[in-house]
Design a protein around this motif. Sequence first.
Motif, PDB file in Angstrom:
ATOM      1  N   THR A 257      32.519  36.916  40.426  1.00 18.45           N
ATOM      2  CA  THR A 257      33.813  36.447  40.918  1.00 18.45           C
ATOM      3  C   THR A 257      34.769  36.166  39.766  1.00 18.45           C
ATOM      4  O   THR A 257      35.956  36.502  39.832  1.00 18.45           O
ATOM      5  CB  THR A 257      33.612  35.197  41.799  1.00 18.45           C
ATOM      6  N   GLN A 258      34.259  35.564  38.712  1.00 13.74           N
ATOM      7  CA  GLN A 258      35.100  35.305  37.544  1.00 13.74           C
ATOM      8  C   GLN A 258      35.589  36.609  36.924  1.00 13.74           C
ATOM      9  O   GLN A 258      36.755  36.716  36.526  1.00 13.74           O
ATOM     10  CB  GLN A 258      34.327  34.454  36.526  1.00 13.74           C
ATOM     11  N   HIS A 259      34.714  37.623  36.879  1.00 18.87           N
ATOM     12  CA  HIS A 259      35.126  38.932  36.368  1.00 18.87           C
ATOM     13  C   HIS A 259      36.138  39.600  37.313  1.00 18.87           C
ATOM     14  O   HIS A 259      37.074  40.261  36.855  1.00 18.87           O
ATOM     15  CB  HIS A 259      33.904  39.840  36.167  1.00 18.87           C
ATOM     16  N   GLN A 260      35.945  39.418  38.598  1.00 19.11           N
ATOM     17  CA  GLN A 260      36.882  39.990  39.568  1.00 19.11           C
ATOM     18  C   GLN A 260      38.275  39.405  39.372  1.00 19.11           C
ATOM     19  O   GLN A 260      39.275  40.133  39.389  1.00 19.11           O
ATOM     20  CB  GLN A 260      36.392  39.728  41.001  1.00 19.11           C
ATOM     21  N   ALA A 261      38.342  38.097  39.198  1.00 14.93           N
ATOM     22  CA  ALA A 261      39.644  37.445  38.985  1.00 14.93           C
ATOM     23  C   ALA A 261      40.300  37.982  37.721  1.00 14.93           C
ATOM     24  O   ALA A 261      41.512  38.229  37.695  1.00 14.93           O
ATOM     25  CB  ALA A 261      39.472  35.926  38.908  1.00 14.93           C
ATOM     26  N   GLN A 262      39.501  38.194  36.675  1.00 19.82           N
ATOM     27  CA  GLN A 262      40.060  38.727  35.423  1.00 19.82           C
ATOM     28  C   GLN A 262      40.561  40.156  35.606  1.00 19.82           C
ATOM     29  O   GLN A 262      41.625  40.512  35.107  1.00 19.82           O
ATOM     30  CB  GLN A 262      39.024  38.658  34.301  1.00 19.82           C
ATOM     31  N   ARG A 263      39.799  40.971  36.332  1.00 22.80           N
ATOM     32  CA  ARG A 263      40.239  42.345  36.601  1.00 22.80           C
ATOM     33  C   ARG A 263      41.576  42.340  37.339  1.00 22.80           C
ATOM     34  O   ARG A 263      42.470  43.128  37.031  1.00 22.80           O
ATOM     35  CB  ARG A 263      39.202  43.084  37.449  1.00 22.80           C
ATOM     36  N   LEU A 264      41.690  41.453  38.327  1.00 19.58           N
ATOM     37  CA  LEU A 264      42.937  41.364  39.091  1.00 19.58           C
ATOM     38  C   LEU A 264      44.092  40.895  38.213  1.00 19.58           C
ATOM     39  O   LEU A 264      45.204  41.431  38.304  1.00 19.58           O
ATOM     40  CB  LEU A 264      42.756  40.429  40.289  1.00 19.58           C
ATOM     41  N   GLU A 265      43.816  39.912  37.368  1.00 16.03           N
ATOM     42  CA  GLU A 265      44.848  39.420  36.460  1.00 16.03           C
ATOM     43  C   GLU A 265      45.329  40.545  35.536  1.00 16.03           C
ATOM     44  O   GLU A 265      46.528  40.700  35.304  1.00 16.03           O
ATOM     45  CB  GLU A 265      44.302  38.248  35.640  1.00 16.03           C
ATOM     46  N   ASP A 266      44.386  41.347  35.041  1.00 14.80           N
ATOM     47  CA  ASP A 266      44.741  42.479  34.183  1.00 14.80           C
ATOM     48  C   ASP A 266      45.587  43.497  34.951  1.00 14.80           C
ATOM     49  O   ASP A 266      46.563  44.032  34.418  1.00 14.80           O
ATOM     50  CB  ASP A 266      43.480  43.155  33.634  1.00 14.80           C
ATOM     51  N   ALA A 267      45.218  43.781  36.197  1.00 13.02           N
ATOM     52  CA  ALA A 267      45.977  44.743  37.011  1.00 13.02           C
ATOM     53  C   ALA A 267      47.391  44.234  37.271  1.00 13.02           C
ATOM     54  O   ALA A 267      48.360  44.999  37.185  1.00 13.02           O
ATOM     55  CB  ALA A 267      45.251  45.006  38.335  1.00 13.02           C
ATOM     56  N   ILE A 268      47.511  42.972  37.581  1.00 14.55           N
ATOM     57  CA  ILE A 268      48.829  42.375  37.831  1.00 14.55           C
ATOM     58  C   ILE A 268      49.688  42.482  36.576  1.00 14.55           C
ATOM     59  O   ILE A 268      50.853  42.871  36.642  1.00 14.55           O
ATOM     60  CB  ILE A 268      48.680  40.910  38.294  1.00 14.55           C
ATOM     61  N   GLY A 269      49.103  42.158  35.433  1.00  9.81           N
ATOM     62  CA  GLY A 269      49.828  42.258  34.167  1.00  9.81           C
ATOM     63  C   GLY A 269      50.242  43.684  33.856  1.00  9.81           C
ATOM     64  O   GLY A 269      51.357  43.938  33.388  1.00  9.81           O
ATOM     65  N   ARG A 270      49.346  44.642  34.123  1.00  9.09           N
ATOM     66  CA  ARG A 270      49.647  46.051  33.888  1.00  9.09           C
ATOM     67  C   ARG A 270      50.829  46.511  34.738  1.00  9.09           C
ATOM     68  O   ARG A 270      51.615  47.360  34.324  1.00  9.09           O
ATOM     69  CB  ARG A 270      48.404  46.898  34.200  1.00  9.09           C
ATOM     70  N   LEU A 271      50.977  45.909  35.912  1.00  5.83           N
ATOM     71  CA  LEU A 271      52.078  46.267  36.812  1.00  5.83           C
ATOM     72  C   LEU A 271      53.334  45.433  36.557  1.00  5.83           C
ATOM     73  O   LEU A 271      54.300  45.503  37.316  1.00  5.83           O
ATOM     74  CB  LEU A 271      51.625  46.123  38.270  1.00  5.83           C
ATOM     75  N   GLY A 272      53.300  44.619  35.496  1.00  5.58           N
ATOM     76  CA  GLY A 272      54.487  43.859  35.107  1.00  5.58           C
ATOM     77  C   GLY A 272      54.630  42.512  35.784  1.00  5.58           C
ATOM     78  O   GLY A 272      55.675  41.878  35.696  1.00  5.58           O
ATOM     79  N   GLY A 273      53.590  42.065  36.449  1.00  7.60           N
ATOM     80  CA  GLY A 273      53.650  40.772  37.133  1.00  7.60           C
ATOM     81  C   GLY A 273      52.800  39.734  36.437  1.00  7.60           C
ATOM     82  O   GLY A 273      52.259  39.960  35.356  1.00  7.60           O
ATOM     83  N   SER A 274      52.707  38.598  37.071  1.00 10.53           N
ATOM     84  CA  SER A 274      51.834  37.532  36.573  1.00 10.53           C
ATOM     85  C   SER A 274      51.193  36.856  37.785  1.00 10.53           C
ATOM     86  O   SER A 274      51.689  36.969  38.901  1.00 10.53           O
ATOM     87  CB  SER A 274      52.627  36.517  35.746  1.00 10.53           C
ATOM     88  N   THR A 275      50.088  36.168  37.533  1.00 10.73           N
ATOM     89  CA  THR A 275      49.416  35.474  38.627  1.00 10.73           C
ATOM     90  C   THR A 275      50.277  34.302  39.085  1.00 10.73           C
ATOM     91  O   THR A 275      51.174  33.861  38.378  1.00 10.73           O
ATOM     92  CB  THR A 275      48.031  34.973  38.197  1.00 10.73           C
ATOM     93  N   SER A 276      49.968  33.818  40.258  1.00 13.90           N
ATOM     94  CA  SER A 276      50.717  32.697  40.818  1.00 13.90           C
ATOM     95  C   SER A 276      49.911  31.416  40.657  1.00 13.90           C
ATOM     96  O   SER A 276      48.914  31.211  41.357  1.00 13.90           O
ATOM     97  CB  SER A 276      51.009  32.941  42.302  1.00 13.90           C
TER      98      SER A 276
END
Length: 173
Positions: A54-73
């Motif tokens: 789960t911790q790795h999943q959250a990091q993968r998502l954070e990386d994807a969001i950053g790659r798309l120019g966004g940030s986590t909420s």
Amino acid sequence: MAETRVESEERLVQWLRDAHAMEKQAETMLHGMEERIENYPHLRKRLAQHLKETQHQAQRLEDAIGRLGGSTSAIKDTAASMVTLVQNLGTALAGDEVMKGVLAGFAFEHYEIGSYRILIAAAGVLGDKETARICRENLREEEDMAQWLSQNIDSITAEYLEREDRGSERAKR
């Protein structure tokens, strides 16, 4: 048409933020359960494994969001974690905590599976192969956990009832 694509890409980033908050919520839930379970070592071990996933999943998502120019909420992440903390407290007070935890975990895994399927479909429509890839990786881990719970729910239930029938004060944990 270009405006519609931009809106769709923004929607994908929103959904990725939601999924990140979902994983932060799962992290809180798994940590609380894994920390309190005492008499179900096979369940505790699997929860600890899935917590790392789960911790790795959250990091993968954070990386994807950053790659798309966004940030986590931070607001979504904090709100999801706070809700789970309150739920964990309520479950900890229940006489059948382990069973309520298994039930909550089973339901939550299927919620996550549905979320990742939506994300994969959206990324596919937008031609975002990298986001689809990381969501498929997360989906596989969620499906594995859901399958493990499905395969073990009968034995965990039987073990719980056996402990309860013996009068074990620790049946719930």
